[in-house]
Design an enzyme around this catalytic site. Structure first.
Site, PDB file in Angstrom:
ATOM      1  N   LYS A  46       0.233  -2.615   4.127  1.00  0.00           N
ATOM      2  CA  LYS A  46      -0.363  -3.934   4.342  1.00  0.00           C
ATOM      3  C   LYS A  46       0.362  -4.690   5.452  1.00  0.00           C
ATOM      4  CE  LYS A  46      -2.002  -3.942  -0.387  1.00  0.00           C
ATOM      5  NZ  LYS A  46      -1.671  -4.206  -1.791  1.00  0.00           N
TER       6      LYS A  46
ATOM      7  N   GLN B  18       1.836  -7.778  -5.660  1.00  0.00           N
ATOM      8  CA  GLN B  18       1.588  -6.351  -5.777  1.00  0.00           C
ATOM      9  C   GLN B  18       1.673  -5.935  -7.239  1.00  0.00           C
ATOM     10  OE1 GLN B  18       0.746  -4.123  -3.242  1.00  0.00           O
ATOM     11  NE2 GLN B  18       0.375  -2.750  -4.949  1.00  0.00           N
TER      12      GLN B  18
ATOM     13  N   ASP C 201      -6.394 -12.057  -2.818  1.00  0.00           N
ATOM     14  CA  ASP C 201      -6.619 -10.791  -3.515  1.00  0.00           C
ATOM     15  C   ASP C 201      -7.621 -10.950  -4.657  1.00  0.00           C
ATOM     16  OD1 ASP C 201      -6.113  -8.051  -3.733  1.00  0.00           O
ATOM     17  OD2 ASP C 201      -4.487  -8.310  -5.167  1.00  0.00           O
TER      18      ASP C 201
END
Length: 275
Positions: free
Chosen positions: A50, A94, A117
């Site tokens: 990323k 994450q 996200d």
């Protein structure tokens, strides 16, 4: 029948070209803060990927690493600090996180305006009610990939195998918004093979390698495998490709689209929050 590949790498590259152009027009670098808790090797790899994509499109990736013994309270406090930081446009936690952490509490500490996200309850509700907000990145990537190949969804029977709050459930809601008829399947589903065999569009999103047998696939179906690349996907690929009309490879299908959508939504957040 040999299925056409749904090439996530190629479609993601085009989306990232558009992101790069949009970043250039902003006059500043959007900032994506990525929080990594613990030392899971796969998570470290994903975060590096990323960060590399951010650099290629002219964005800034701010990496925050916390120890494996981090508590829920410590993580929530760090996320709230980032939510209040005016220089941060998007926040990514994450996952998975270590077992002692309440992952949902951590997700809910993210300001919905920076939830690029798409993991908060607010984002899910807005998506489900078609009121904007940020889509969960992987389901959003799946939809963008289907759109790129002009896969018709209206009136089709879509079967989603998996019900996680950041993958299976939002994938089904996004398909429903396109007028597909959606069936959710999961670990308690009786006769999964029969359910899968009725799917015009199948989304496999459970993280169990080879769970979906190739001979379950309806001839001509569209198969989207959102399983982990490390496990070679949830679908028995070769046998499924002999029956499907379109299929995603693993890797190279859904994964690249997830990152591309994440960055596209970060740029959108930057544009909306700091015009």
């Amino acid at each position: 029948m040999t299925a056409q590949i749904l090439d996530g790498r190629a479609v993601a590259a085009k989306l990232l070209d558009a992101v790069r152009a949009e970043v250039a027009g902003l006059g500043r670098k959007p900032v994506l803060a990525t929080i990594l808790v613990g030392d899971d090797p796969a998570s470290h790899t994903y975060v590096r990927m990323k960060a590399n994509r951010c650099a290629k499109v002219g964005m800034e990736s701010r990496r925050i690493e916390l120890g494996a013994d981090t508590t829920t309270g410590e993580l929530v406090a760090r996320i709230r600090d980032l939510s209040e930081d005016p220089d941060v446009d998007g926040i990514l936690l994450q996952h998975p996180v270590p077992g002692q952490i309440d992952e949902r509490a951590a997700f809910e500490a993210i300001d919905p305006a920076k939830d690029v996200d798409g993991v908060t309850r607010t984002s899910f509700a807005k998506m489900a009610f078609e009121e904007g907000g940020f889509a969960s990145a992987t389901p959003g990537g799946i939809m963008a990939l289907l759109d790129a190949y002009e896969i018709p969804l209206s009136g089709k029977h879509a079967v989603v195998v998996g019900r996680s709050p950041i993958l299976g459930k939002p994938a089904g809601m996004l398909l429903l918004a396109r007028n597909a008829t959606v069936t959710y399947c999961h670990s308690r589903t009786t006769n999964l093979a029969a359910m899968v065999s009725e799917a015009d569009v199948l989304v496999a999103a459970v993280g169990r390698p080879g769970l979906v047998r190739g001979d379950w696939i309806k001839p001509g179906a569209v198969v989207v495998d959102a399983g982990y690349a490390d496990n070679k996907g949830d679908v028995e690929y070769e046998a499924a490709a002999d029956r499907a009309s379109y299929i995603t490879p693993v890797p190279g299908g859904v994964g690249p689209m997830t990152i591309a959508v994440l960055l596209a939504q970060t740029v959108r957040a930057a544009r909306e929050n700091r015009p």
